[in-house]
Design an enzyme around this catalytic site. Structure first.
Site, PDB file in Angstrom:
ATOM      1  N   HIS A 107      10.874  -5.601  -4.734  1.00  0.00           N
ATOM      2  CA  HIS A 107       9.516  -6.086  -4.906  1.00  0.00           C
ATOM      3  C   HIS A 107       9.374  -7.315  -5.539  1.00  0.00           C
ATOM      4  CE1 HIS A 107       5.056  -4.106  -3.917  1.00  0.00           C
ATOM      5  NE2 HIS A 107       5.027  -5.281  -3.631  1.00  0.00           N
ATOM      6  N   TYR A 134       2.077   1.161  -4.720  1.00  0.00           N
ATOM      7  CA  TYR A 134       0.863   1.254  -4.190  1.00  0.00           C
ATOM      8  C   TYR A 134       0.328   2.792  -4.413  1.00  0.00           C
ATOM      9  CZ  TYR A 134       2.664  -2.399  -1.110  1.00  0.00           C
ATOM     10  OH  TYR A 134       3.161  -3.785  -0.792  1.00  0.00           O
ATOM     11  N   PRO A 160      -0.644 -11.322   7.861  1.00  0.00           N
ATOM     12  CA  PRO A 160      -0.708 -12.063   8.977  1.00  0.00           C
ATOM     13  C   PRO A 160      -2.134 -12.371   9.338  1.00  0.00           C
ATOM     14  CG  PRO A 160       0.177  -9.954   9.748  1.00  0.00           C
ATOM     15  CD  PRO A 160      -0.017  -9.781   8.192  1.00  0.00           C
ATOM     16  N   LEU A 161      -2.981 -11.452   9.050  1.00  0.00           N
ATOM     17  CA  LEU A 161      -4.256 -11.864   9.471  1.00  0.00           C
ATOM     18  C   LEU A 161      -5.387 -12.462   8.227  1.00  0.00           C
ATOM     19  CD1 LEU A 161      -4.808  -8.568  11.425  1.00  0.00           C
ATOM     20  CD2 LEU A 161      -4.422 -10.696  12.257  1.00  0.00           C
ATOM     21  N   GLY A 162      -4.642 -13.095   7.268  1.00  0.00           N
ATOM     22  CA  GLY A 162      -5.336 -13.536   6.061  1.00  0.00           C
ATOM     23  C   GLY A 162      -6.322 -12.735   5.179  1.00  0.00           C
ATOM     24  N   GLY A 191      -7.919 -10.138   6.415  1.00  0.00           N
ATOM     25  CA  GLY A 191      -8.898  -9.693   7.115  1.00  0.00           C
ATOM     26  C   GLY A 191      -9.662 -10.800   7.609  1.00  0.00           C
TER      27      GLY A 191
END
Length: 333
Positions: free
Chosen positions: A124, A58, A220-222, A224
């Protein structure tokens, strides 16, 4: 915050973690602010979030450096998860699972994170040129050397598999897990799981539950979408991968609005301060006591809001309504 456990070693973490990738990698580069990101991490820790999920790729490297500035002051408050196995080149990413590289990558991550031990070290991606047992063996040596406390694997495969296919698209990952489990215990698996991406429920999540393996629910929030804050047709910056994502075209974002509307209805029943994002996270938390969602956040407000989802209990009626929501529209590929 409620505490959950990772792996046979029963490593304790907060029920909701913090995905740190958006602070330094992917999404919109213009929205990255170092000082704001530092405040966000501190706010998450203050709210009871202790699992900080990062990776050496990252940035590359800049996300670990950022977290190192926090850990220098608050190492005792944090559970650090980072990853190795991917190298970022000029416009491409390649896997590297050679044992020598794994050892060097771990030492470099320790320096950047300003710590003497990594709580969870994840592979990863497996290197197709190196038997995964060799890579995992090198990672196990890091545990024996006291540089790492536990090992995890990032799952791949669901998005490239037809929806509804046998195994939910994670058959390759499960085969890898079976192989490396013979070398050294797997403490955690990280894979995508959300209201609109449920493939892991078919076989991968049950595999983890049956073996006491923690499950880190990525996105988990797609990405956004399930927060209800994205406007169909609003557009994304050119460097944001959602600008090229089939589920984030204006047409598909509009078509998937019934999912967000359903989450809003459930949220409204719990009070005016409850958000669709918190409902989406509570749904993920309800998939099992070994599941820890790791939503990404770049702002203090969102990190604190996400943390509060750990205290939201969905009712049977809520779960029935969410289960009845229409299937998401649009390909992942």
């Amino acid at each position: 915050m409620e505490r959950r456990t990772i792996g046979a070693a029963a490593l304790g973490v907060g029920a909701v973690g913090l995905g740190c990738m958006p602070m330094s990698w992917a999404y919109s580069g213009s929205q990255r602010r170092g000082d704001r990101s530092l405040r966000t991490v501190h706010a998450a820790l203050d709210a009871g979030v202790n699992l900080l999920d990062t990776a050496d790729m990252y940035g590359p490297f800049t996300n670990e450096l950022l977290l190192g500035r926090v850990l220098k002051e608050r190492r005792a408050d944090a559970f650090v998860s980072t990853k190795c196995g991917l190298l970022v080149g000029d416009g491409h990413v390649v896997a590297n699972g050679r044992p020598g590289y794994v050892r060097r990558a771990c030492d470099a991550s320790l320096r950047r994170l300003q710590t003497d031990v990594i709580d969870l070290y994840q592979l990863h991606r497996a290197d197709p040129e190196v038997p995964v047992e060799e890579t995992w063996g090198a990672m196990a040596d890091l545990v024996r050397a006291g540089k790492v406390r536990a090992l995890g694997l990032c799952a791949v495969g669901a998005r490239s598999t037809r929806r509804g296919a046998a195994g939910g698209g994670y058959e390759g990952t499960i085969r890898q897990l079976e192989r490396i489990q013979q070398v050294f215990p797997v403490s955690a698996v990280e894979a995508e799981l959300s209201v609109w991406s449920q493939e892991a429920l078919v076989r991968l999540l049950p595999w983890c539950a049956a073996r006491g393996v923690g499950f880190l629910a990525a996105m988990p929030l797609g990405s956004g979408y399930l927060t209800g804050t994205l406007t169909p047709g609003g557009g994304f910056e050119a460097d944001d991968p959602r600008a090229r994502h089939p589920r984030f075209t204006a047409e598909m974002m509009a078509a998937n609005q019934p999912l967000v509307a359903g989450l809003r209805r459930v949220a409204a029943r719990h009070g005016e301060d409850v958000t669709p994002a918190q409902v989406a996270l509570a749904w993920v938390l309800g998939r099992g006591p070994h599941v820890i969602p790791i939503p990404g956040a770049k702002r203090e407000r969102w990190a604190v809001e996400n943390a509060r989802a750990a205290g939201l209990a969905l009712t049977p009626a809520d779960l029935t309504e969410i289960a009845a929501l229409p299937a998401p529209r649009g390909s992942w590929d």
